[in-house]
Design an enzyme around this catalytic site. Structure first.
Site, PDB file in Angstrom:
ATOM      1  N   ASP A 227       0.878  -1.186   0.000  1.00 48.36           N
ATOM      2  CA  ASP A 227       0.000   0.000   0.000  1.00 48.36           C
ATOM      3  C   ASP A 227       0.905   1.222   0.000  1.00 48.36           C
ATOM      4  O   ASP A 227       2.150   1.094  -0.034  1.00 48.36           O
ATOM      5  CB  ASP A 227      -0.929  -0.016   1.241  1.00 48.36           C
ATOM      6  CG  ASP A 227      -2.243   0.753   1.007  1.00 48.36           C
ATOM      7  OD1 ASP A 227      -2.163   1.975   0.749  1.00 48.36           O
ATOM      8  OD2 ASP A 227      -3.317   0.144   1.070  1.00 48.36           O
ATOM      9  N   GLY A 253       4.571   1.616  -1.593  1.00 46.10           N
ATOM     10  CA  GLY A 253       4.783   2.041  -2.972  1.00 46.10           C
ATOM     11  C   GLY A 253       3.467   2.409  -3.602  1.00 46.10           C
ATOM     12  O   GLY A 253       2.426   2.400  -2.931  1.00 46.10           O
ATOM     13  N   PHE A 255       0.732   1.558  -6.649  1.00 46.73           N
ATOM     14  CA  PHE A 255       0.365   0.550  -7.659  1.00 46.73           C
ATOM     15  C   PHE A 255       0.265   1.142  -9.056  1.00 46.73           C
ATOM     16  O   PHE A 255       0.092   0.418 -10.021  1.00 46.73           O
ATOM     17  CB  PHE A 255      -0.884  -0.241  -7.272  1.00 46.73           C
ATOM     18  CG  PHE A 255      -2.083   0.518  -6.753  1.00 46.73           C
ATOM     19  CD1 PHE A 255      -2.550   1.669  -7.364  1.00 46.73           C
ATOM     20  CD2 PHE A 255      -2.778   0.030  -5.638  1.00 46.73           C
ATOM     21  CE1 PHE A 255      -3.677   2.334  -6.897  1.00 46.73           C
ATOM     22  CE2 PHE A 255      -3.904   0.703  -5.152  1.00 46.73           C
ATOM     23  CZ  PHE A 255      -4.347   1.852  -5.786  1.00 46.73           C
ATOM     24  N   HIS A 273     -12.742  -0.514  -7.780  1.00 47.66           N
ATOM     25  CA  HIS A 273     -13.931   0.365  -7.795  1.00 47.66           C
ATOM     26  C   HIS A 273     -13.577   1.823  -7.480  1.00 47.66           C
ATOM     27  O   HIS A 273     -14.388   2.714  -7.693  1.00 47.66           O
ATOM     28  CB  HIS A 273     -15.024  -0.166  -6.853  1.00 47.66           C
ATOM     29  CG  HIS A 273     -14.812   0.116  -5.396  1.00 47.66           C
ATOM     30  ND1 HIS A 273     -15.831   0.072  -4.474  1.00 47.66           N
ATOM     31  CD2 HIS A 273     -13.694   0.435  -4.683  1.00 47.66           C
ATOM     32  CE1 HIS A 273     -15.367   0.369  -3.270  1.00 47.66           C
ATOM     33  NE2 HIS A 273     -14.071   0.573  -3.372  1.00 47.66           N
TER      34      HIS A 273
END
Ligand code: SAM
Length: 363
Positions: A227, A253, A255, A273
């Site tokens: 995360d 980090g 994504f 979402h």
């Protein structure tokens, strides 16, 4: 993968859902339309009543025995008259019971407001009723007119960037995610067999509640919690509680840059979402690059049914519009999105809760 014996069959859950919807429709049709609409509108006030009760810890004070509102007011440091009015309103809405002797106790549903309740709703209520969150929803009209995130307009930056600047609100947000994870975990983890896998990577895993539960069912697997660095800094207790810390690495980090490599299972719970198709594709393609050839990607999402039947994902879809600017999706929308990122959707697995598991493999 087989569901465990604990999992009620999907037909039973669907039947109960249909009966509840029919009862709701019947209840509304028993009063004039404008009264039915007023009752729905008052839901906003009830949300704030729950928020005040959660912030004050009223349910915790009622855990062991019925108590008077004066007693509770003194325990939580609130105004006695206003506390009575709050508790009476909660009793009128089925959260508390007002006894003949004037004392209040928790109803079955009210118990879920206790902070120590298994799957407590208190953290979620503290987010939904939080003044910042409330302000964002107060600008839903802006989002509907423009299709853009109201939170981003108000804060002048994307909502996850804003969370980095507001530690108090970020804590409320992360606690709420961990809180709803408890519900999702209870419903979803038994619906999938994690044992037999070697490396489970939770992308955007927050404080690791889902990863901890998955690792607990897969004693031979290692895990990576991934995360933003500021979120990873607060992770640890969930993994410790589940006794899996020694099998788990925490990595900070983005994504949008890259995700940890080599996992044979990638979990993403309520991540896709959050984002529009373009940003979702960036995340999914980064996972496609990193995933083992025989790996599985599991998206834990409130997959929307086609049409407009009653489903909690319909309102969560508006929450996504107001906040990160993302959306909920139907199975066919997930299939298309995954295909564009180089995955083949293999199935959508129902769980005992509203959340489904979208399973995909590298195409
Ligand atoms: C809706 S929360 C879900 C958290 C967790 N999966 C759960 O269900 O409890 C979205 C998560 O995405 C993370 N996130 C947002 N932007 C990110 C980024 N660029 N890279 C990695 N994680 C990110 C947030 O910090 C947050 O933990």
């Amino acid at each position: 993968m087989p569901a465990t014996a604990k999992t009620p069959p999907t037909w039973l859950i669907n039947t109960i859902g249909r009966i509840r919807n029919a009862l709701g429709t019947a209840s509304r049709s028993a009063v004039p339309a404008n009264i039915a609409l007023l009752e729905i509108t008052q839901g906003a006030w009830l949300t704030q009543a729950l928020y005040a009760a959660a912030q004050l810890g009223i349910a915790d004070e009622l855990r062991d025995r019925p108590r008077s509102s004066a007693d509770i007011a003194s325990a939580v440091g609130a105004d006695p008259g206003a506390t009575y009015r709050l508790m009476r309103a909660l009793a009128a809405n089925g959260l508390l019971k007002l006894h003949r002797d004037g004392r209040f106790s928790l109803t079955r549903v009210g118990q879920a407001l206790r902070s120590d309740y298994d799957g407590s709703m208190a953290p979620m209520i503290k987010l939904v009723g939080h003044p910042s969150h409330w302000e964002h929803w107060g600008n839903l009209l802006y989002s509907v007119k423009t299709g853009d995130s109201a939170a981003e307009k108000l804060r002048g930056m994307p909502v996850f960037d804003y969370l980095e600047t507001d530690p108090e609100y970020a804590k409320v947000f992360n606690d709420a995610m961990t809180g709803v994870s408890a519900m999702a975990i209870e419903a979803a983890v038994p619906a999938y067999t994690f044992s037999g896998h070697k490396l489970i990577i939770d992308v955007g895993g927050g404080h690791g509640a889902l990863l901890a539960a998955a690792l607990a069912t897969a004693p031979d697997a290692r895990g990576v919690l991934f995360d933003l660095p500021s979120v990873i800094a607060g992770a640890g207790p969930e993994l410790d509680r589940a006794g899996v810390s020694d099998r788990c690495t925490k990595t900070g980090g983005s994504f949008f840059e890259a995700v940890p490599e080599g996992g044979d299972v990638y979990l993403m719970k309520t991540i896709i979402h959050d984002w529009d198709d373009e940003k979702s594709l960036t995340i999914l393609r980064n996972i496609r690059t990193a995933i083992a050839p025989n790996g599985k990607l599991l998206l834990f999402e409130l997959v929307l049914p086609e049409g407009a039947p009653s489903h909690p994902g319909m309102l969560l879809d508006l929450e996504m519009l107001v906040h990160p600017g993302g959306c909920e999706r139907t199975p066919s929308e997930y299939r298309d999105l995954l295909a564009r990122a180089g995955f083949r959707m293999t199935r959508v697995i129902g769980t005992t809760g509203p959340m489904s598991i979208v399973e995909a493999v590298p195409a």
